[in-house]
Design a protein around this motif. Structure first.
Motif, short mmCIF file in Angstrom:
data_model
loop_
_atom_site.label_atom_id
_atom_site.label_comp_id
_atom_site.label_asym_id
_atom_site.label_seq_id
_atom_site.Cartn_x
_atom_site.Cartn_y
_atom_site.Cartn_z
N UNK A 123 27.48 -4.78 48.87
CA UNK A 123 26.58 -5.66 49.21
C UNK A 123 27.11 -6.92 49.00
N UNK A 124 27.53 -7.23 47.89
CA UNK A 124 27.86 -8.60 47.60
C UNK A 124 29.04 -9.27 48.24
N UNK A 125 30.05 -8.31 48.24
CA UNK A 125 31.45 -8.62 48.97
C UNK A 125 30.82 -9.01 50.65
N UNK A 126 30.18 -8.15 51.06
CA UNK A 126 29.84 -8.23 52.71
C UNK A 126 28.99 -9.53 52.65
N UNK A 127 28.01 -9.60 51.95
CA UNK A 127 27.35 -10.65 51.94
C UNK A 127 28.15 -12.20 51.75
N UNK A 128 29.09 -12.18 50.85
CA UNK A 128 29.80 -13.38 50.80
C UNK A 128 30.74 -13.52 52.02
N UNK A 129 31.26 -12.59 52.61
CA UNK A 129 32.03 -12.95 53.84
C UNK A 129 31.31 -13.28 55.00
N UNK A 130 29.90 -12.75 54.92
CA UNK A 130 29.14 -13.21 55.91
C UNK A 130 28.75 -14.70 55.93
N UNK A 131 28.45 -15.07 54.55
CA UNK A 131 27.92 -16.44 54.28
C UNK A 131 29.22 -17.41 54.54
N UNK A 132 30.51 -17.01 54.16
CA UNK A 132 31.57 -17.84 54.38
C UNK A 132 32.23 -17.84 55.83
N UNK A 133 32.22 -16.69 56.39
CA UNK A 133 32.81 -16.90 57.77
C UNK A 133 31.87 -16.41 58.86
N UNK A 134 30.96 -15.55 58.72
CA UNK A 134 30.20 -15.07 59.95
C UNK A 134 28.98 -16.06 60.43
N UNK A 135 28.21 -16.38 59.46
CA UNK A 135 26.77 -17.06 59.84
C UNK A 135 27.19 -18.42 60.08
N UNK A 136 26.50 -19.02 61.18
CA UNK A 136 26.46 -20.25 61.63
C UNK A 136 26.13 -21.27 60.39
N UNK A 137 26.48 -22.40 60.34
CA UNK A 137 25.91 -23.27 59.32
C UNK A 137 24.39 -23.17 59.07
N UNK A 138 23.76 -23.32 60.13
CA UNK A 138 22.25 -23.71 59.98
C UNK A 138 21.50 -22.38 59.24
N UNK A 139 22.07 -21.26 59.60
CA UNK A 139 21.48 -19.99 58.87
C UNK A 139 22.00 -19.85 57.50
N UNK A 140 23.30 -20.15 57.14
CA UNK A 140 23.81 -20.40 55.75
C UNK A 140 23.06 -21.06 54.90
N UNK A 141 22.32 -22.34 55.58
CA UNK A 141 21.63 -23.22 54.78
C UNK A 141 20.26 -22.24 54.03
N UNK A 142 20.04 -21.54 54.71
CA UNK A 142 18.81 -20.78 54.43
C UNK A 142 19.25 -19.43 53.43
N UNK A 143 20.05 -18.85 53.99
CA UNK A 143 20.73 -17.52 53.25
C UNK A 143 21.27 -17.87 51.79
N UNK A 144 21.88 -18.86 51.70
CA UNK A 144 22.64 -19.14 50.36
C UNK A 144 21.35 -19.42 49.32
N UNK A 145 20.35 -20.19 49.79
CA UNK A 145 19.18 -20.38 48.60
C UNK A 145 18.70 -19.25 48.34
N UNK A 146 18.60 -18.30 49.36
CA UNK A 146 17.67 -16.89 49.02
C UNK A 146 18.52 -16.15 47.77
N UNK A 147 19.95 -16.20 47.98
CA UNK A 147 20.80 -15.16 46.96
C UNK A 147 20.86 -16.24 45.57
N UNK A 148 20.60 -17.30 45.62
CA UNK A 148 20.60 -18.26 44.47
C UNK A 148 19.56 -18.11 43.80
N UNK A 149 18.30 -17.88 44.55
CA UNK A 149 16.98 -17.69 43.89
C UNK A 149 16.96 -16.46 43.17
#
Lengths: 436, 388, 281
Positions: B109-135
């Motif tokens: 789960x973590x590795x695919x999420x990391x890949x998603x965050x760094x390479x797949x997701x567009x920047x705008x979505x990344x802004x929201x996804x990252x805080x969720x995981x940090x929460x």
């Protein structure tokens, strides 16, 4: 995927027997795009799973906890009979009896002792103390009749909030049918209502859920964090400044860096063991106090502060240091006048985040004795205290249904503090990022 | 090299030449200033050694009194008895069980999420996804423990079977179907004739799909029938722990992926590779050491967690039967230390007191070791990437 | 910080171990400000400067030119002991300033750097106000005890740097808000504020546009009346415009030194001629 190496790759003038490169590539393309889509799908799934879990976690806590912010109160008309009250020593009077008297007046038909006990059980034992406080503050009320809203017992509260269902059979219910009847009568008389649960925010821990509050734990957390902050910020700052600005590149410095890193790897419960073995048993410090708690937490937050501070120091451009040295400043002057002011916001951000982590720690504090039941609100650093996460843990262990909602509410309060602190850190980071 | 006459304006040189006395004073001031900082930094470093020392000092008496064999090989844990039995094997097993369980969930789960965050997701979505995981990382462990005990455990107990079945379909379903398609492709790719291959593939895929669905259904109903006796078990703990370890794995993996740099990725894209191919063949191998380090750090987080396991693991010191039965209650090292210390502290000096320090020492050694390995890996990756 | 500086040192070109080459031209001047004799500079085991000897005259502009990596910046940094900040850097030989070897153990580098100032390649004003940028150093050296004195120093330094008119109304604004050329002049003002004798300039215009460059070159010419200036430059045109004497470095050796006119019209050494005519850079 490399069977294409068996095909011959011809030039643009390829004959019909050999294929052009682009044709070979195109054949594969569809499958590759399919794999691509599936890949993206899996990645998104894992993020969605995390979001869903977070949502489930928060909603369940909120739904369980919001009702704790309200408490059922009952209005009693209490005659402060001067016969029963001692004018000289108002505090010593039997307020319990006075309360019982006013209850009896509402239900004159209840005669025998057993039934009376059932009746009194509907009201919180804290009512007597509430009355006492009132009389002691306003002794001139003796001889009058006052109308007082007293907290109901937690079972009544649970009924009013819908957690105890009337549809359940009587012998499986905590409230008998007779008690339900008495409660209904109060409702008819407009004597029972839900009000904002101020007690939750102002009282310390209690065995009775309706009298239990988190104020003691909040103050305990505050004192503990204060000790942690006062100790860890200067030490962390000094260590970071030394490592970034003054440390020569030798084995001793490597040794220090490796060990600071190892400090971050120590499991939290082992810090508890340390606190127990060293601070409590060896130094004989008082158990369960913010002082010892703060000392233990300081050790845990040091690595966070040091790492954040070092990053902040590294981010200061070397050109500024050279400029300062170039006009003839000493190294200390350069660091204190030029580097530190620029790195300070980053250091503070790291400290706030470290404090937020420390606020949520439970295990090491359990080990230094904070698992005891502490009613008094702590006044200083050496008074026994609980901290918020420990309070949550203690309440989570309690069987009463009413504690379930209070535990959730306490978690919400803790989360609110954490959100505030993290937000403060983020705001500070953003504000100071643009400075230069 | 002729010597020229140097006009020595003696006055000027006084400005920057120090008298020996001033020099000495300056040296002392510098010594004190930097020395103070050195002392503070060393203090922090030495604290670790102190922790190790104090834990070891209180742990060794246990081994002196009871030896090593019992602790590591016996599963009889009865510390309160007279004389007590201190077989910690089941407890060590419990720690290992939930750690591995949470790793099995959190790592993919973590590795695919990391890949998603760094390479797949567009920047705008990344802004929201990252805080969720940090929460997820910011939520205190006692809140997770509360959730595991009060909400998740009853859920497992009352609806355990159906939950397992749904989880099975959700996770295994796509995987199995993917496997079917891939197998179908592989088995038919040898054939050159395009149309014949298509029909063969369709037939093969169809047959395999039917088999797959039947298999899924059979396994699913088997799971559905399971009755979970107690909601506080290894499964509960593993699941919650995985969400606690997830943010660590995601953020360190993501850092590692970012550190690979744009050049490598651009080189691959310029050759016409798709994003998935670039990731799998180029980026992931380059970031592999960092991801491995992330996994180790996540495991360290899981094994060191106390509150969740104390509240929701059932605290039963035995090796489940059969050994892979996650629906059984277990006990971990951390929970034992937290739970038993209340009573053990009354009898300071006894084996009961010291055995808890022995467990602490075990945890400490494991953590140091893992940390060392992960540090080495990270440093090595940085060196490889920067071409030193 | 240490790592960055260490990296900088490792990037220096590897020099083959060989004897230093003899300098052509007259290294001596009458009544020199600074005298350097047999200066060697080592970064760990690699030698970056080989037995360089040269005099620096009063109120002259000495230009140091040469291909990249030849060691001119390294040598410049020796003159105010900035190389002390680099790990593993060793300087041997004598550098005399007013008759005293600046590498002597009894020398305090702090006031030394007030006497020998430096302007860097990339403008690096402090992230403080313009006023504070100029007044900070005089204050720590005790040259400005009161606000009035500080005001005076700030004004005169900015005047001398040719920046006063442009910033006199916004002295409290951050120095980093100025344009590149203005920032560099601010850095010059900052260096002047402590009344140095010598100003070292390490490619001061290489990060600036031509107009700003021209302004600074004019400024250097004015400053010459009061200060001694040593300037490292990549641009031969700049060297010929601003300097009176030029020193040509190559792979750590001082190959040739002489008056600027001579160097650029009648160079004696083949390497000098090749460099000037652009055969290599």
């Amino acid at each position: 995927m490399s069977s294409s190496k068996n095909k011959s790759i011809a030039g643009a003038s390829g004959s019909s027997r050999r294929e052009r490169t682009i044709d070979i590539v195109n054949r594969r393309l569809a499958k590759r795009y399919r794999i691509e889509k599936r890949f993206r799908f899996y990645g998104l799934c894992s993020i969605i799973v995390s979001m869903v879990f977070l949502a489930v976690l928060l909603t369940s806590i909120v739904s369980n906890g919001y009702s704790a912010f309200f408490q059922t109160y009952v209005r009693l008309d209490i005659t402060l009979d001067s016969a029963m009250l001692d004018r000289e020593n108002p505090g010593k009077s039997n307020f319990q009896a006075i309360i019982k008297q006013s209850i009896n007046k509402l239900y004159p038909e209840v005669e025998d002792r057993k039934s009376k006990r059932e009746l009194y059980a509907l009201f919180s034992s804290g009512a007597a103390f509430q009355l006492r406080d009132l009389v002691m503050r306003h002794p001139d009320l003796i001889g009058t009749t006052v109308s007082l809203w007293v907290p109901a017992d937690d079972d009544v509260d649970m009924l009013m909030k819908g957690y105890i269902k009337r549809s359940v059979a009587e012998n499986e219910r905590r409230l008998s049918d007779r008690q339900l009847g008495w409660i209904d009568r109060l409702a008819d008389q407009d004597r029972i209502e839900k009000r904002f649960n101020v007690t939750f925010f102002t009282a310390g821990d209690s065995r009775e859920p309706e009298l239990a509050g988190i104020w003691g734990a909040v103050k305990g957390s505050f004192f503990t964090l204060l000790v942690t902050l006062v100790l860890s910020f200067p030490i962390g700052l000094a260590a970071a400044v030394y490592l970034e600005e003054f440390a020569p590149k030798n084995l001793a410095t490597d040794f220090i860096e490796v060990n600071i890193n190892n400090l971050a790897a120590v499991p939290s419960i082992v810090f508890g063991l340390l606190g127990l073995a060293v601070f409590l048993n060896f130094f004989g410090m008082p158990r369960s106090t913010p002082l010892v708690g703060g000392l233990v937490l300081m050790l845990m937050t040091l690595p966070t502060i040091i790492i954040a501070s070092r990053a902040a120091l590294k981010a200061v451009p070397p050109s500024i240091r050279e400029a300062a040295l170039g006009v003839g400043s000493s190294k200390m002057q350069m660091v204190s006048s030029h580097v530190l002011p620029l790195a300070l916001p980053g250091m503070l951000t790291g400290t706030i985040i470290g404090m937020a982590q420390a606020l949520g720690e439970t295990a090491p504090l359990l080990m230094i004795g904070m698992v005891a039941f502490i009613v008094d609100i702590p006044g200083g650093f050496t008074d026994p205290a609980a901290v918020m996460p420990v309070q949550i843990y203690l309440w989570a262990d309690s069987p009463e249904r009413a504690f379930l909602e209070r535990t959730s509410a306490a978690i919400l309060v803790l989360l609110a503090f954490l959100v505030l602190m993290n937000a403060a850190a983020v705001i500070m980071r953003k504000r100071f990022e643009k400075r230069w | 090299m002729a010597e020229t006459t140097v006009i020595d304006d003696g006055k000027k040189s006084e400005a920057f030449v120090l008298s020996p006395e001033k020099l000495r004073r300056q040296r002392i001031a510098k010594f004190i200033g930097e020395g103070f900082l050195l002392v503070v930094a060393s203090f922090v470093a030495v604290v670790v050694l102190f922790i190790f020392y104090f834990v070891a000092v209180d742990a060794i008496p246990f081994f002196q009194q009871r030896g090593f064999a019992e602790f590591f090989t016996s599963t009889s844990w009865y510390p309160a008895d007279e004389p007590g039995e201190f077989g910690a094997l089941a407890i060590i097993y419990g720690s290992g069980m939930v750690t591995i369980g949470s790793a099995l969930i959190a790592v993919p789960l973590g590795i695919s999420a990391a890949i998603c965050l760094s390479d797949v997701l567009p920047f705008s979505v990344r802004q929201y996804a990252k805080p969720v995981i940090e929460m997820l990382a910011a939520i205190p462990s006692v809140a997770y423990g509360f959730f595991a005990l009060v909400i998740f455990a009853p859920l497992l107990q009352n609806y355990g079977g159906p939950i397992l079945m749904w989880a099975w379909w959700l996770i295994a379903g796509p995987f199995v179907l993917l496997a079917v398609i891939v197998v179908g492709d592989v088995l038919t790719s040898g054939n050159d004739d395009s149309s014949k291959r298509k029909t063969m593939r369709a037939v093969l895929t169809g047959v395999l799909s039917i088999i797959a669905v039947v298999f899924l259904y059979w396994a699913g109903s088997a799971l559905n029938a399971i009755q979970i006796l107690s909601g506080t078990n290894a499964l509960n703990v593993s699941l919650i722990l995985s969400f606690m370890a997830l943010p660590t794995i995601v953020s360190v993996s993501e850092d590692s992926l970012q550190a690979v740099g744009r050049e490598l990725r651009e080189g691959s894209y310029a050759l016409g590779a798709t994003r998935a191919e670039t990731l799998v063949k180029t980026v992931l191998p380059a970031a592999s050491s960092g991801i491995l380090a992330a996994v180790i750090l996540g495991i360290m987080r899981a094994i060191g967690e106390t509150m969740v396991v104390w509240m929701a693991s059932g605290n039963s010191s035995h090796i489940p039967d059969p050994w892979y039965n996650y629906l059984d209650s277990i006990r971990t090292l951390t929970a034992t230390i937290a739970g038993d210390m209340g009573e053990a502290d009354q009898v300071t000096g006894s084996a009961r007191y010291h055995v808890l320090f022995a467990m602490g020492l075990l945890l400490l050694v494991f953590s140091f070791f893992s940390n060392l390995i992960s540090e080495r890996i990270v440093v090595r990756q940085r060196k490889i990437l920067s071409g030193e | 910080m240490q790592e960055v500086l260490k990296k900088k040192s490792l990037e220096k070109r590897v020099l083959a171990p060989r004897e230093s080459r003899k300098t052509i031209g007259n290294i001596n001047v009458q009544n020199p400000r600074m005298v350097c004799r047999n200066v060697d500079v080592y970064y760990d085991d690699k030698q970056a400067i080989r037995k360089v000897s040269i005099d620096i005259g009063r109120n002259e502009v000495l230009a140091m030119i040469g291909p990249s990596g030849c060691g001119k910046s390294t040598f410049l940094r020796c003159l105010n002991r900035m190389n002390d900040t680099i790990d593993g850097c060793r300087v041997t030989g004598k550098i005399l300033f007013d008759g005293k070897d600046i590498y002597d153990s009894s020398v305090d580098v702090v006031p030394l750097r007030a006497q020998i100032g430096m302007v860097f390649q990339k403008p690096n004003p402090f992230p403080k106000s313009i006023y504070e940028n100029v007044s900070w150093a005089p204050k720590i050296h005790g040259l400005a005890e009161s606000k009035a004195e500080a005001d005076e120093i700030v004004e005169s330094s900015l005047h001398k740097a040719g920046l006063w008119d442009e910033v006199k109304d916004r002295l409290d604004q951050p120095g980093t808000g100025l344009s590149g050329g203005q920032q560099q002049r601010l850095c010059i003002a900052r260096a002047i504020a402590v009344s140095p004798e010598v100003i070292l300039m390490d490619e001061p215009c290489s990060a600036l546009d031509p107009i700003a460059t021209a302004k600074i070159e004019d400024l250097i010419d004015e400053l010459r009346e009061q200060y001694t200036i040593v300037i490292v430059t990549h641009s031969m045109q700049q060297a010929s415009r601003v300097s009176q004497r030029t020193a040509f470095f190559h792979l750590g050796d001082l190959i040739e030194v002489g008056s600027t006119d001579t160097i650029f019209t009648k160079p004696s050494h083949q390497l000098t001629e090749d460099y000037i005519t652009g055969r290599y850079g």
